[in-house]
Design an enzyme around this catalytic site. Sequence first.
Site, mmCIF file in Angstrom:
data_model
loop_
_atom_site.group_PDB
_atom_site.id
_atom_site.type_symbol
_atom_site.label_atom_id
_atom_site.label_comp_id
_atom_site.label_asym_id
_atom_site.label_seq_id
_atom_site.Cartn_x
_atom_site.Cartn_y
_atom_site.Cartn_z
ATOM 1 N N VAL A 1 65.990 -2.088 -13.147
ATOM 2 C CA VAL A 1 65.576 -3.223 -12.326
ATOM 3 C C VAL A 1 64.046 -3.310 -12.388
ATOM 4 O O VAL A 1 63.371 -3.551 -11.393
ATOM 5 C CB VAL A 1 66.056 -3.084 -10.871
ATOM 6 C CG1 VAL A 1 66.143 -4.477 -10.209
ATOM 7 C CG2 VAL A 1 67.412 -2.411 -10.781
ATOM 8 N N ALA A 2 63.526 -3.080 -13.604
ATOM 9 C CA ALA A 2 62.083 -3.131 -13.852
ATOM 10 C C ALA A 2 61.330 -2.245 -12.859
ATOM 11 O O ALA A 2 61.759 -1.121 -12.593
ATOM 12 C CB ALA A 2 61.594 -4.572 -13.821
ATOM 13 N N CYS A 3 60.251 -2.741 -12.295
ATOM 14 C CA CYS A 3 59.411 -1.910 -11.426
ATOM 15 C C CYS A 3 60.092 -1.521 -10.122
ATOM 16 O O CYS A 3 59.619 -0.623 -9.416
ATOM 17 C CB CYS A 3 58.095 -2.626 -11.130
ATOM 18 S SG CYS A 3 57.033 -2.836 -12.579
ATOM 19 N N SER A 4 61.184 -2.168 -9.782
ATOM 20 C CA SER A 4 61.907 -1.835 -8.548
ATOM 21 C C SER A 4 63.018 -0.819 -8.770
ATOM 22 O O SER A 4 63.770 -0.510 -7.843
ATOM 23 C CB SER A 4 62.506 -3.103 -7.933
ATOM 24 O OG SER A 4 61.502 -3.943 -7.429
ATOM 25 N N SER A 5 63.126 -0.281 -9.963
ATOM 26 C CA SER A 5 64.263 0.580 -10.294
ATOM 27 C C SER A 5 64.404 1.766 -9.349
ATOM 28 O O SER A 5 65.519 2.150 -8.988
ATOM 29 C CB SER A 5 64.132 1.078 -11.739
ATOM 30 O OG SER A 5 64.199 0.006 -12.659
#
Length: 373
Positions: free
Chosen positions: A154-158
């Site tokens: 989830v990109a930078c929210s992973s």
Amino acid sequence: MSHAVIAATGLFTPDQSISNAELAAAYNAYAERFNADHAAEIAEGEVAELTPSSVEFIEKASGIKSRFVLDKAGVLDPARMAPNIPERADEDLSIMAEMAVAAARQAIAAWGKPVSEIGAVLCAASNMPRPYPALSIEVQQALGIDGFAFDMNVACSSATFGIKTAADFIASGSVKAVLMVNPEVCSAHLNFKDRDSHFIFGDVATAVIVESSDQAGPGGWDVLGTRLKTVFSNNIRNNFGFLNNAAPEGIGQPDKMFVQQGRKVFKDVVPMVSDMIVDHARDLGIDPATLKRMWLHQANINMNQFIGRKVLGREPTPEENVIILDEYANTSSAGSIIAFHLRQQDMAPGDTGLICSFGAGYSAGTVFVRKRG
């Protein structure tokens, strides 16, 4: 009823780093060469002349002063402008698994319990080295952990998405403890030939152990609540994928690496995240102004400062709004976990804090925690 506890964290930091002065010098050497090679086209207005970078420009735009990387020489070579990370044989531990295992072992040592108590491994990161077998399963095997494992992106929210997933497994009784790792080789998808973004990312790996409160020892952090949000946007994008193999001429093009429209991202993401934090806090019965500490995604100094002011209703102190991107740069999913790992030891039992991430998607995650006695 048991709930999730963040029991331990770990951090792997590469031994090589690049200062802004070194990075700007390499970019400027590349730009000078590019401008000379395309002098005729530039004179005719067919090609845009590249503008030099500088330490002052980088620090004003981002707040970053240096970044850790796996390969300094390749990034600083004006003829290459990319890290040189050789592909490993299938039977060897991959570089990202190696990073993740190093961070995980630190977390496991701090936890003080055998890996036999871990029932799941999640690898939550913005880029994976391959579609399959999952990187998480490679890490699971290297650490001798039973159970199951899977990757999530989830990109930078992973990382916050990973913590929520782990907390949900705990709440359902599926497992008693989860290891989540966030290996990020961001230098490999950064376009070091782009002045507007060549300074953004660094490499690192983090690890978090989440366990059930009914077996957790003293210390650690009670997870008070988790919340996720996604809104589709093309303003941060990376078009690299397996379908590029059908069109080899597209590989290496700028849109196959990190691309963003920074001003639009700031305008969209900052209010979205600020409102999400405030709303989630109030739903949990927490006055956001009373938060002792915020470990925000380390994206950009201006974004972090703006969100901090919006949430607390005043100018945060450095202790309240942790900034580590000056040393680490943007490390995607790992950023908020680095901040949490490095800046939590002085917190007292009962203190409440926030781990928050935001990034491409758009995606955002909030994890409110309270220090245990």
